[in-house]
Design an enzyme around this catalytic site. Structure first.
Site, mmCIF file in Angstrom:
data_model
loop_
_atom_site.group_PDB
_atom_site.id
_atom_site.type_symbol
_atom_site.label_atom_id
_atom_site.label_comp_id
_atom_site.label_asym_id
_atom_site.label_seq_id
_atom_site.Cartn_x
_atom_site.Cartn_y
_atom_site.Cartn_z
ATOM 1 N N HIS A 1 0.848 -1.191 0.000
ATOM 2 C CA HIS A 1 0.000 0.000 0.000
ATOM 3 C C HIS A 1 0.886 1.244 0.000
ATOM 4 O O HIS A 1 1.086 1.873 -1.031
ATOM 5 C CB HIS A 1 -0.934 -0.040 1.224
ATOM 6 C CG HIS A 1 -1.853 1.153 1.315
ATOM 7 N ND1 HIS A 1 -2.139 1.762 2.508
ATOM 8 C CD2 HIS A 1 -2.514 1.823 0.374
ATOM 9 C CE1 HIS A 1 -2.960 2.768 2.290
ATOM 10 N NE2 HIS A 1 -3.217 2.832 0.992
ATOM 11 N N CYS B 1 -0.638 0.189 9.637
ATOM 12 C CA CYS B 1 -0.792 1.579 9.193
ATOM 13 C C CYS B 1 -2.194 1.827 8.656
ATOM 14 O O CYS B 1 -2.876 2.759 9.063
ATOM 15 C CB CYS B 1 0.229 1.924 8.109
ATOM 16 S SG CYS B 1 1.896 2.052 8.731
ATOM 17 N N HIS B 2 -2.633 0.977 7.707
ATOM 18 C CA HIS B 2 -3.932 1.202 7.094
ATOM 19 C C HIS B 2 -4.769 -0.059 7.028
ATOM 20 O O HIS B 2 -5.718 -0.143 6.258
ATOM 21 C CB HIS B 2 -3.766 1.807 5.696
ATOM 22 C CG HIS B 2 -2.930 3.052 5.701
ATOM 23 N ND1 HIS B 2 -1.590 3.039 5.414
ATOM 24 C CD2 HIS B 2 -3.231 4.339 6.025
ATOM 25 C CE1 HIS B 2 -1.103 4.267 5.535
ATOM 26 N NE2 HIS B 2 -2.074 5.068 5.919
ATOM 27 N N GLY B 3 -4.366 -1.096 7.807
ATOM 28 C CA GLY B 3 -5.202 -2.272 7.945
ATOM 29 C C GLY B 3 -5.235 -3.214 6.755
ATOM 30 O O GLY B 3 -6.305 -3.671 6.360
#
Lengths: 431, 290, 189
Positions: free
Chosen positions: C129, C153-155
């Site tokens: 990502h 961080c963003h799953g």
């Protein structure tokens, strides 16, 4: 701004008109180095060096900012980071050689610019402020160049830093604490290297600021010219653009050829081999010299080898070295001759060509030579003449000299004695 | 007022410097100008020697660089480091990637035992730099009679006329008892105090004449060249000097090759600028009425 | 600096023939300056690209004999983390049970490992990502909903084959170039 016939900015393109209304920057450029600045039509090639110096400043800032992206100002890695630039960074070798030789290029044009000012007395009223700012620029440039030379952290860098800060130790009472304060230690090390790097990065932008003041002050009276006769009418001038942009463009080309030849084929000719040896605080190189552009002042420093009464030789040398430049600040008031140009001052001209120029040449030569005979004695004679020239000869000559007749105007000087000559028909180009 | 102070200041500095001149002249008159020293009488400038990388069209001779590298590896590297050069740089000498890897692996570089963390050595890889023969300066000084063998990476740039200096130094060892300078004197006669002491060797190309390095190239055939070139002392000295010229500036060829098109373009642009300037100024250049 | 104003005045004054020649020289001179300026940009821009020492072939050699099934180690390859995981038979079975066509970035475990060594999964420890380091390599870390890696961080959730299963990451964890130099050592790069 300076003359009533100066052309006014009339933007043709709508976008320029739009910008000019909101922010009159195009107008400023037009009046500063465009067609809106009337310049004496008789400037010779000695008047190219101001623009060239401006170019050199931009060149040094661009290459310098890039080098700073790869350089590490830390005593343990500084030397290796420079070699990293030379070996591994894409085009790093070229950027570093361009920067190192760019400093020399800068000083060549600055010295020519200054000597143009000496010969044509560009410092005289009403351009005293231009001159004073110019001397400030020269001092800033010397400080910047000195600190830049320390950054590679080679043997000459290290010993240069030590010797030049050592000059301050000559000042009575506060000298030694001052040197320690300047270095942030007892000898040049991380603290000194870091602050020199910081200032070496900062000062060029200060220089750029003072350059703007220098040009601003120049535009109040307008440029001087080789006759020294002030502009009287419109036929005495041509617009800066296209006439002097074209002339400066050609001059820049010639200078870039010389500069490129040096950068690509003899990039280390003006440097010193010892600076490819990492700094060693325990061993001084056999023959230390500063970069060539400091040689005249270094020669003056070293010329004072004997104490005079209670004044130690070291202090005399340091005082003389600083005085040698500070004396330039007073030139507008030391030289009171009403005539500017050396062309019309027979006595002044002789002292200039047969006194000052040889003395400067000797000082350049001796400053780069080892501190032995005959160099020391030669530099002593040249130093004596240097001070006599500016502080004694110039005031006295200007009081007694009988100048040669001046042309009535620049136009008359351009047309010369040929009664049939006329100015080009395009005396007021519509731009 | 300014002028009065100026004249007084000027006279002050003039008197001070002329006083120094007089003092110096008196000393010179009574004691003579500059004494002769062993260095001033016996030091010699590097010999004239030609390399393919000289001149504006200079380029490296790859075969010579490889031979020079062999001399460095088999002779110099016992005492001298080459710390700014990595094995990967050897590809500049014309070695293939596989040869570079094999060459790197033939050197032992400092490493860390992955299990214990202790310092150890391992075969080099392409990205490693040439290892130093001594752990630190103290060890280097102790092993070499207090003289630290300098790093050679930049030697060719760190001396005036570097490659010629290195060559001259390597072939210039001579016997101070019989070596005569230009005036036909020997060091033993004129400056007996400057004769090399124990552990020092006389060499007129070295700035102070006596150096701690024993002659490193002592016999023809000391190195057996892979390319079959006869390894005379002169040949080995030349080859290793060329190699060190490369190690000091690996970008030398690119620099010279870039320079020509840059200057050619600048000449072209400057001629155009001159013509443009001439035609622009034609409009305001004085003309004769007739 | 040089603008077109220089040619405007000459046009009004010169004869037709003169205009052409004059214009040509001015345009040529200004163009030459422009070309020179543009050529100068090449070194100024390319100096910011990775330097030779960074580009130089870099490899990482790793002894994998000590990695027990179910364990993973972190190593460093080109200044970035690389995960080497010894999969248990259950983890392999879990990875193989997923229909490849249902994946965002369709790849089977076999395609992501070396032949005959499908239990050794070597991936970059860099979330595809925005480049964070996913959790799950060290003992006790959150392995995410699919038992592989989880980027906090963003799953982004990766499965036991390091494939993206849930969250914003666009592709599977990158498998670097590597080879087995012996039964117990791998050479990455």
């Amino acid at each position: 701004m300076s003359f009533p016939w100066a052309k006014h900015y009339e933007p043709k393109a709508p976008v320029m008109r739009w910008i000019d209304e909101k922010l009159p920057l195009p107008r400023l450029v037009y009046n500063a180095v465009g067609a809106g600045y009337p310049v004496p039509r008789n400037l010779n090639y000695m008047w190219n060096f101001g623009v060239l110096a401006g170019f050199a400043l931009v060149l040094q800032i661009v290459t310098g900012v890039i080098l700073a992206m790869h350089y590490a100002p830390n005593a343990t890695v500084a030397f290796d980071s420079v070699e990293h630039i030379m070996r591994d960074v894409n085009w790093g070798w070229m950027l570093r050689y361009a920067h190192a030789n760019g400093a020399s290029f800068f000083f060549v044009v600055i010295y020519l610019h200054i000597f143009r000012g000496f010969f044509y007395s560009s410092y005289k009223a009403p351009r005293e402020m231009v001159w004073l700012l110019g001397v400030v620029l020269f001092l800033l440039l010397m400080a910047t160049a000195f600190m830049g030379y320390v950054l590679p952290w080679g043997q000459m860098s290290f010993w240069g830093a030590k010797v030049i800060t050592g000059l301050f130790s000559a000042i009575p009472l506060i000298g030694e604490p001052l040197q320690i304060w300047l270095l942030g230690g007892y000898a040049p090390d991380n603290a000194a290297l870091n602050r020199f790097f910081s200032l070496h990065f900062l000062l060029p932008f200060v220089i750029a600021g003072v350059v703007i003041l220098h040009i601003w002050a120049l535009h109040i009276p307008g440029s001087s010219n080789p006759t020294g006769v002030e502009v009287k009418s419109e036929s005495d001038t041509v617009p800066f653009h296209p006439y002097y942009t074209a002339k400066d463009g050609f001059g820049l080309g010639v200078f870039l050829i010389i500069y490129a030849a040096l950068t690509f084929f003899q990039p280390n000719a003006l440097g010193h081999p010892d600076n490819y040896i990492p700094a060693n605080p325990l061993s001084t190189p056999a023959h230390i010299v500063p970069e060539w552009y400091f040689w005249p002042f270094y020669a003056i420093l070293r010329a004072f080898t004997a104490d005079l009464f209670f004044l130690p030789a070291k202090l005399l040398g340091v005082l003389a070295m600083f005085a040698a430049i500070l004396v330039w600040f007073f030139l507008p008031w030391l030289d009171k001759s009403p005539v500017r140009s050396g062309h019309y001052r027979p006595l002044f001209r002789k002292f200039f060509w047969f006194g000052l120029i040889p003395a400067m040449a000797v000082l350049f030569w001796c400053g780069g030579a080892p501190a032995e005979e005959p160099y020391v004695m030669l530099s002593q004679i040249a130093t004596a003449y240097y001070f006599l020239h500016f502080l004694v000869i110039l005031p006295i000559v200007s009081a007694f000299e009988r100048p040669e007749p001046l042309p009535f105007s620049i136009t008359e000087a351009v047309l010369g004695s040929d009664k049939k000559a006329v100015l080009g028909e395009n005396t007021t180009p519509a731009t | 007022m300014v002028r009065l102070i100026g004249i007084l200041t000027g006279l002050f500095f003039t008197v001070a410097v002329l006083w120094a001149f007089a003092t110096g002249a008196y000393t010179a008159a009574t004691e003579g100008l500059g004494e002769k020293t062993a260095e001033s009488e016996f030091h010699e400038h590097p010999r004239e020697v030609a390399f393919t990388h000289d001149g504006a069209f200079g380029h490296f001779d790859r075969q010579q660089l490889q031979r020079g590298y062999q001399v460095y590896k088999e002779v110099c590297s016992a005492c001298h480091s080459l710390r700014l050069v990595a094995f990967r740089n050897l590809s500049d000498l014309g070695y293939t990637e596989a040869e570079v890897k094999a060459e790197a692996a033939s050197w032992q570089v400092p490493g860390i035992d992955p299990n214990t963390g202790e310092a150890t050595t391992r075969p080099g890889t392409a990205t490693d730099y040439f290892p130093k023969p001594f752990a630190n300066d103290v060890a280097a000084a102790a092993a070499n009679g207090n003289a630290i063998p300098p790093d050679l990476s930049l030697m060719a740039k760190a001396r005036h006329d570097g490659p010629a200096y290195i060559y001259s130094l390597l072939v210039g060892y001579t016997d101070p008892a019989t070596h005569k300078n230009e005036a036909g004197q020997t060091l033993a006669q004129t400056f007996p105090d400057s004769m090399p002491g124990a552990g020092l060797y006389f060499n007129p190309y070295f700035p102070n004449l006596n150096l701690a390095m024993a002659p490193p190239l002592t016999s023809d055939g000391q190195v057996t060249y892979a390319d079959g070139t006869e390894a005379s002392i002169d040949q080995m000295a030349k080859d290793v000097s060329a190699f060190l010229a490369w190690s000091a500036e690996p970008t030398l060829e690119k620099r010279k090759q870039t320079g020509w098109p840059v200057i050619g373009f600048l000449l072209f642009a400057t001629i155009l600028a001159f013509l443009a300037k001439k035609q622009i100024w034609a409009a305001v250049t004085p003309k004769r009425k007739d | 600096m040089a603008t077109s104003t220089g040619t405007a005045d000459t046009e009004t004054l010169a004869t037709q023939d003169g205009v052409r020649r004059r214009d040509f020289i001015n345009i040529a001179a200004v163009s030459a300056a422009g070309v020179g300026g543009l050529a100068t940009l090449v070194p100024l821009i390319s100096q910011m690209a990775p330097s030779k020492d960074v580009l130089a072939e870099s490899t990482t050699e790793l002894d994998i004999s000590a990695i027990e099934p179910g364990q993973a180690v972190k190593a460093v390859f080109r200044k970035q983390p690389v995960f080497v995981r010894n999969l248990t038979p259950q983890e392999i079975a879990a990875a193989d049970a997923v229909p490849v066509s249902s994946l965002r970035d369709p790849q089977s475990l076999e395609e992501r490992t070396k032949e005959g060594r499908s239990n050794i999964l070597v991936t970059m420890g860099v979330c595809t990502h925005l480049g964070c380091v996913p959790l799950g390599a060290a003992e006790g870390e959150n392995k995410g909903e699919f038992g592989g890696y989880f980027c906090p961080c963003h799953g982004s959730h990766y499965d036991t084959a390091g494939r993206i299963r849930k969250g914003p990451a666009p592709t599977n964890l990158l498998v670097p170039e590597y080879e087995f130099t012996s039964d117990t050592t791998i050479l990455i790069g």
